[in-house]
Design an enzyme around this catalytic site. Sequence first.
Site, mmCIF file in Angstrom:
data_model
loop_
_atom_site.group_PDB
_atom_site.id
_atom_site.type_symbol
_atom_site.label_atom_id
_atom_site.label_comp_id
_atom_site.label_asym_id
_atom_site.label_seq_id
_atom_site.Cartn_x
_atom_site.Cartn_y
_atom_site.Cartn_z
ATOM 1 N N GLY A 27 0.829 -1.208 0.000
ATOM 2 C CA GLY A 27 0.000 0.000 0.000
ATOM 3 C C GLY A 27 0.862 1.256 0.000
ATOM 4 O O GLY A 27 2.048 1.205 -0.328
ATOM 5 N N GLY A 32 5.599 4.861 -8.547
ATOM 6 C CA GLY A 32 6.362 3.633 -8.800
ATOM 7 C C GLY A 32 5.417 2.457 -8.936
ATOM 8 O O GLY A 32 5.479 1.691 -9.907
ATOM 9 N N HIS A 33 4.487 2.333 -7.971
ATOM 10 C CA HIS A 33 3.498 1.243 -8.035
ATOM 11 C C HIS A 33 2.633 1.384 -9.290
ATOM 12 O O HIS A 33 2.319 0.393 -9.957
ATOM 13 C CB HIS A 33 2.552 1.289 -6.821
ATOM 14 C CG HIS A 33 3.224 1.042 -5.506
ATOM 15 N ND1 HIS A 33 3.311 1.990 -4.526
ATOM 16 C CD2 HIS A 33 3.841 -0.064 -5.016
ATOM 17 C CE1 HIS A 33 3.926 1.481 -3.474
ATOM 18 N NE2 HIS A 33 4.268 0.256 -3.739
ATOM 19 N N GLN A 57 8.379 -8.822 7.837
ATOM 20 C CA GLN A 57 9.568 -8.319 7.157
ATOM 21 C C GLN A 57 10.118 -7.037 7.793
ATOM 22 O O GLN A 57 11.042 -6.433 7.272
ATOM 23 C CB GLN A 57 9.298 -8.140 5.664
ATOM 24 C CG GLN A 57 8.362 -7.002 5.299
ATOM 25 C CD GLN A 57 8.034 -7.015 3.820
ATOM 26 O OE1 GLN A 57 7.266 -7.835 3.337
ATOM 27 N NE2 GLN A 57 8.632 -6.094 3.061
ATOM 28 N N GLY A 143 9.921 -3.866 -8.660
ATOM 29 C CA GLY A 143 10.703 -2.682 -9.022
ATOM 30 C C GLY A 143 12.189 -2.912 -8.766
ATOM 31 O O GLY A 143 12.566 -3.512 -7.758
ATOM 32 N N LYS A 145 14.248 -0.741 -7.896
ATOM 33 C CA LYS A 145 14.715 0.044 -6.743
ATOM 34 C C LYS A 145 15.040 -0.909 -5.592
ATOM 35 O O LYS A 145 16.001 -0.728 -4.871
ATOM 36 C CB LYS A 145 13.678 1.078 -6.297
ATOM 37 C CG LYS A 145 14.207 1.944 -5.158
ATOM 38 C CD LYS A 145 13.255 3.024 -4.787
ATOM 39 C CE LYS A 145 12.338 2.615 -3.665
ATOM 40 N NZ LYS A 145 13.033 2.431 -2.372
ATOM 41 N N ASP A 146 14.209 -1.957 -5.470
ATOM 42 C CA ASP A 146 14.469 -3.006 -4.475
ATOM 43 C C ASP A 146 15.219 -4.139 -5.164
ATOM 44 O O ASP A 146 14.721 -5.266 -5.259
ATOM 45 C CB ASP A 146 13.145 -3.504 -3.884
ATOM 46 C CG ASP A 146 12.373 -2.387 -3.226
ATOM 47 O OD1 ASP A 146 12.957 -1.670 -2.412
ATOM 48 O OD2 ASP A 146 11.184 -2.207 -3.561
ATOM 49 N N ARG A 183 7.898 5.354 1.949
ATOM 50 C CA ARG A 183 8.552 5.968 3.104
ATOM 51 C C ARG A 183 8.807 7.467 2.914
ATOM 52 O O ARG A 183 9.050 8.168 3.893
ATOM 53 C CB ARG A 183 9.861 5.257 3.411
ATOM 54 C CG ARG A 183 9.676 3.844 3.940
ATOM 55 C CD ARG A 183 11.016 3.195 4.193
ATOM 56 N NE ARG A 183 10.890 1.789 4.533
ATOM 57 C CZ ARG A 183 10.686 1.329 5.764
ATOM 58 N NH1 ARG A 183 10.608 2.177 6.776
ATOM 59 N NH2 ARG A 183 10.569 0.050 5.993
HETATM 60 O O1 PAF Z 1 8.232 -4.404 -1.918
HETATM 61 C C1 PAF Z 1 7.261 -4.535 -1.138
HETATM 62 O O2 PAF Z 1 6.373 -3.671 -1.062
HETATM 63 C C2 PAF Z 1 7.177 -5.765 -0.257
HETATM 64 O O3 PAF Z 1 8.433 -6.176 0.158
HETATM 65 C C3 PAF Z 1 6.399 -6.926 -0.898
HETATM 66 C C4 PAF Z 1 7.087 -7.469 -2.150
HETATM 67 C C5 PAF Z 1 4.990 -6.476 -1.245
HETATM 68 C C6 PAF Z 1 6.286 -8.092 0.110
HETATM 69 O O4 PAF Z 1 5.637 -7.711 1.277
#
Ligand code: PAF
Length: 271
Positions: A27, A32-33, A57, A143, A145-146, A183
Amino acid sequence: MKIFKSKHKLKEEISNIKNISFVPTMGGLHKGHISLIKKSQNFKGKTLVSIFVNPKQFNEKKDFLNYPRDLKKDLKILKHLKVDLIYLPSLKDIFSFKVKNKIFLDKFSKKLCGRSRKGHFKGVLNIVNRFLELIKPKYIFLGIKDFQQSHLISKHILKRKINTKVIICNTIREKNGVAYSTRNNNLNNNQFKIASKVIKYLKNKKRLVKNKISNLNLYDFKKDLMNLGVTKIDYIEFYNLKTLKRPKSKKENFKIFIAFYLNKTRLIDNI
Ligand code: PAF
């Protein structure tokens, strides 16, 4: 747009859908999303977006609690984008079934964010593995970025022979160079400006580094970044994207990876 809170109802709905393009999110949707979702909509079949802030996580409870959330706004964005299916699981719904595949955690998980966020990638793979088993998507959109996350998910999928193709998408940036991130909502104007200076500094450095970059003194980089107003640097490292080793020459395809704090907000990027 159909919204599901129960995995059973979701499974029933998707049982006859051949091609699902899956965009997992926590969310706090941003451009980006939106770009991941738009890309997924160019593929044949239906797009499914999940929103779930996964507590497993987060290595700090405070960080989990402070993670920006705005479900109402997210649903408005998804409706506007005409997304077919939304999955909003509860903790119980997503964690209360036994998975077939064990998580595969590649050794790259020990580097970069893995060093400073204990258990983070295990938590990411746990939830993604669950989503993949439930949804069985043809594609999953992530993405770059990650980068580390995308790499580890790809390795898990490969190792466990999961029939899902990973589509890695470009980083989308604000006009001032800062990558869109949920963030960023926790930054004030001044911190946002410092983030922009960090990105400009790294872009410039990347351009200027000479051969023998393996001998660069990263201590100077850290000092300069602290002078720009950064609160703390978790890491700044160079990696060849293919070998995942420190590059020896500028000719290699490398990126600078960084994780840094502006006050309590931790940002990551790769340039
Ligand atoms: O990148 C994220 O937003 C999270 O790490 C993901 C892939 C949705 C897993 O909770």
